[in-house]
Design a protein around this motif. Structure first.
Motif, short mmCIF file in Angstrom:
data_model
loop_
_atom_site.label_atom_id
_atom_site.label_comp_id
_atom_site.label_asym_id
_atom_site.label_seq_id
_atom_site.Cartn_x
_atom_site.Cartn_y
_atom_site.Cartn_z
N SER A 213 40.11 64.25 23.44
CA SER A 213 39.15 64.01 24.34
C SER A 213 39.14 62.65 25.50
N ILE A 214 39.59 61.70 24.69
CA ILE A 214 39.50 60.48 25.50
C ILE A 214 40.70 59.80 25.78
N LEU A 215 40.79 59.06 26.72
CA LEU A 215 42.09 58.02 27.39
C LEU A 215 41.29 56.78 27.80
N GLY A 216 42.08 55.67 27.80
CA GLY A 216 41.57 54.55 28.22
C GLY A 216 42.46 53.48 28.76
N ALA A 217 41.91 52.43 29.60
CA ALA A 217 42.62 51.36 30.00
C ALA A 217 41.66 50.06 30.00
N VAL A 218 42.36 49.07 29.93
CA VAL A 218 41.63 47.57 30.09
C VAL A 218 42.22 46.91 30.96
N VAL A 219 41.31 46.34 31.89
CA VAL A 219 41.64 45.31 32.88
C VAL A 219 41.08 44.00 32.58
N VAL A 220 42.00 42.84 32.48
CA VAL A 220 41.42 41.56 32.30
C VAL A 220 41.61 40.77 33.60
N GLU A 221 40.68 40.11 33.82
CA GLU A 221 40.73 39.22 35.05
C GLU A 221 40.10 37.61 34.95
N GLN A 222 40.73 36.88 35.63
CA GLN A 222 40.33 35.50 35.37
C GLN A 222 39.19 35.32 36.40
N GLU A 223 38.11 35.04 35.90
CA GLU A 223 37.19 34.90 36.89
C GLU A 223 36.96 33.69 37.71
N SER A 224 35.86 33.63 38.58
CA SER A 224 35.74 32.45 39.69
C SER A 224 36.77 32.72 40.63
N ASP A 225 37.59 31.57 40.93
CA ASP A 225 38.42 31.60 41.81
C ASP A 225 39.90 31.85 41.16
N GLY A 226 39.95 32.53 40.10
CA GLY A 226 41.38 32.63 39.34
C GLY A 226 41.99 33.68 40.08
N ARG A 227 43.34 33.81 39.82
CA ARG A 227 44.27 34.75 40.58
C ARG A 227 45.01 35.56 39.53
N ARG A 228 44.76 35.49 38.28
CA ARG A 228 45.25 36.17 37.29
C ARG A 228 44.68 37.72 37.15
N ALA A 229 45.23 38.67 37.06
CA ALA A 229 44.67 39.81 36.72
C ALA A 229 45.67 40.76 36.32
N PHE A 230 45.35 41.45 35.12
CA PHE A 230 46.31 42.37 34.47
C PHE A 230 45.69 43.31 33.65
N ALA A 231 46.40 44.47 33.50
CA ALA A 231 45.86 45.49 32.56
C ALA A 231 46.96 45.99 31.63
N TYR A 232 46.28 46.80 30.65
CA TYR A 232 47.11 47.53 29.52
C TYR A 232 46.45 49.02 29.30
N GLU A 233 47.15 50.09 28.82
CA GLU A 233 46.50 51.23 28.34
C GLU A 233 45.85 50.96 26.89
N ALA A 234 44.60 51.29 26.81
CA ALA A 234 44.03 51.45 25.38
C ALA A 234 45.02 52.55 24.84
N GLN A 235 45.08 52.36 23.26
CA GLN A 235 46.34 53.07 22.57
C GLN A 235 45.54 54.01 21.42
#
Length: 475
Positions: A213-235
């Protein structure tokens, strides 16, 4: 035969926007985010495309089929997703014939293009299960990176791929943190606040729902004025194995200080051993092998592996193999540097034995300047013998990138060794640029990973942003 690729398009970046899929949203000083799908037709037949959008209640309310092109054989391209996706939920399903693959990229637009742009692979509805493993999840989690503090937060998106409502639970160490009913074909987001996590948490999660029934993904981001942002598939369990291989081992001592970490999650209590290899395939013996042998991992929890703490791994690049004594594992790897790079990629399971192995990368580009996206591809031999690898670049119209030398050949690649290719090294540029896709064929199983990166100027503390995604395996 039609195939449905599911993309959880509405996962939100906590610090910069109220919703990832709202292409017009601008909150405080954060960037304006848009969603982009990159697709590749890996077949010899024309392929129609259609994207159906579902709101938070599971109702289809828009589709893009009339505006999307008929994709020629081996053709590829990108398109922006519907601009009316809701912030609170909803999802998108890409309908296409079997053999069409896609990745989803969250793009910062206009003056905000200097932010990292998360990438993850579209998942087939047939991959849906009743369990999702999330090896890395953080909430207002601070870490010191070469004397520079950064704070990271994550959002988990869970998508219901069925035609009926499903009840899901999000667990930490077997304890329920949150529960929700997700309407048909829609999705639900969970951030650290939704889950009741304390600031400073780094943990692993398990999501439970009905079978298939389910699939998923995760996004991680650096807070405030950070520039990092990245994602991966939940497994799910289909991507779990007693042995996992992850590439991008990097313990750089140079100015950029590229550094990798890995997180493996166990389905049941187990112990794991960790082995390291150079890009040439030679085994690296750590100075303290007991730090990487017989490591305990409890059911549902994850283990952090930081190879760069070992003196013999400092300055090395290569790959990591994690083997469980019993229970199946899932995992995720990530690379950081001191000037803005943050990438994340899921661990890969070695395919079953086959006469040959075929992989595809739907999104391969090379900008005229380094401030435009450029793709760097690595190919790691997972087999039991030397690998013979063929690589073909295809332009957006499906034509071969280099007609005089259409196939790049890498012969006799040792086990655990890595070979690299770029549009630049493959001589497929036109007017200094390339946009298309790549097909890789080998007589041994591979781990094929693409890094899309670009230089950043006039941003204090940031000179480059990047993201990784893994190639699709085509059995």
């Amino acid at each position: 035969m039609k195939r449905w690729l599911t993309l959880v398009l509405s996962v939100s970046l906590l610090a910069v926007s109220g919703g990832l899929a709202d292409v017009s949203a601008q909150v405080d000083s954060g960037p304006t985010w848009g969603g982009r799908i990159a697709y590749f037709n890996t077949t010899a037949e024309d392929a129609p495309l259609n994207v159906v959008y579902y709101d938070a209640d599971g109702n289809p309310y828009a589709q893009d089929g009339d505006s999307l092109p008929l994709v020629p054989p081996y053709g590829s391209g990108t398109f922006l997703v519907n601009s009316t996706l809701p912030e609170s939920g909803g999802a998108a399903v890409l309908e296409a014939p079997s053999g069409v693959l896609a990745v989803y990229e969250q793009v910062a637009t206009g003056d905000d293009v200097k932010y990292g742009q998360p990438l993850y692979s579209g998942m087939e509805a047939q991959e849906a299960g009743g369990l999702l493993f999330v090896p890395y999840f953080v909430y207002q989690y601070s870490e010191l990176y070469y004397k520079t503090p950064i704070t990271l937060s994550a959002t988990l998106g869970v998508q219901n791929v069925t035609d009926a409502p499903v009840d899901v639970r999000v667990l930490e160490n077997g304890v329920e943190l949150a529960a929700a009913t997700i309407p048909p074909q829609s999705s639900r987001h969970f951030d650290g606040e939704d889950l009741g996590l304390a600031a400073g948490t780094r943990t692993a999660l398990v999501v439970e729902g009905p079978d298939s029934s389910i699939l998923g993904a995760v996004v991680v981001e650096q807070e405030s004025d950070g520039r990092r942002a990245f994602a991966y598939e939940a497994q799910g369990p289909a991507r779990a194995s007693q042995s996992l291989t992850m590439s991008r081992l990097t313990c750089s001592t140079l100015t950029r200080r590229l550094r990798s970490r890995y997180y493996v999650q166990a389905s049941e209590d187990t112990t794991v051993d960790v082995l390291f290899y150079t890009n040439g395939g030679a085994k690296i013996n750590p100075s303290k092998p007991l730090n990487f042998t017989g490591l305990a991992v409890s059911a549902g929890q994850s283990l952090e592996i930081d190879p760069c703490l070992d003196s013999r791994l400092v300055g090395k690049t290569g790959s990591v193999v994690v083997t469980s004594s019993g229970a199946a594992l899932t995992g995720v790897g990530m690379v950081r540097d001191r000037y803005g790079v943050g990438t994340t990629f899921a661990a890969q399971v070695t395919p079953a034995p086959a006469p040959s192995y075929r992989y595809a990368l739907p999104y391969v580009v090379w900008g005229k300047t380094s401030t435009l996206p450029r793709t760097y591809i690595s190919m790691l031999n997972l087999g039991n013998a030397k690998a013979n690898i063929e690589v073909r670049y295809y332009r957006a119209d499906g034509s071969l990138g280099n007609k005089k030398n259409p196939t790049l050949r890498y012969k006799g690649v040792p086990l655990h060794a890595v070979r690299n290719t770029t549009p630049y090294s493959a001589y497929v540029l036109r007017s200094g640029a390339f946009a298309g896709a790549v097909e890789v064929i080998s007589d041994q199983p591979l781990l094929v990973t693409a890094r899309v990166q670009r230089a950043v100027t006039k941003v204090p503390g940031t000179t480059r942003v990047a993201e990784d995604y893994d190639a699709f395996y085509l059995p």
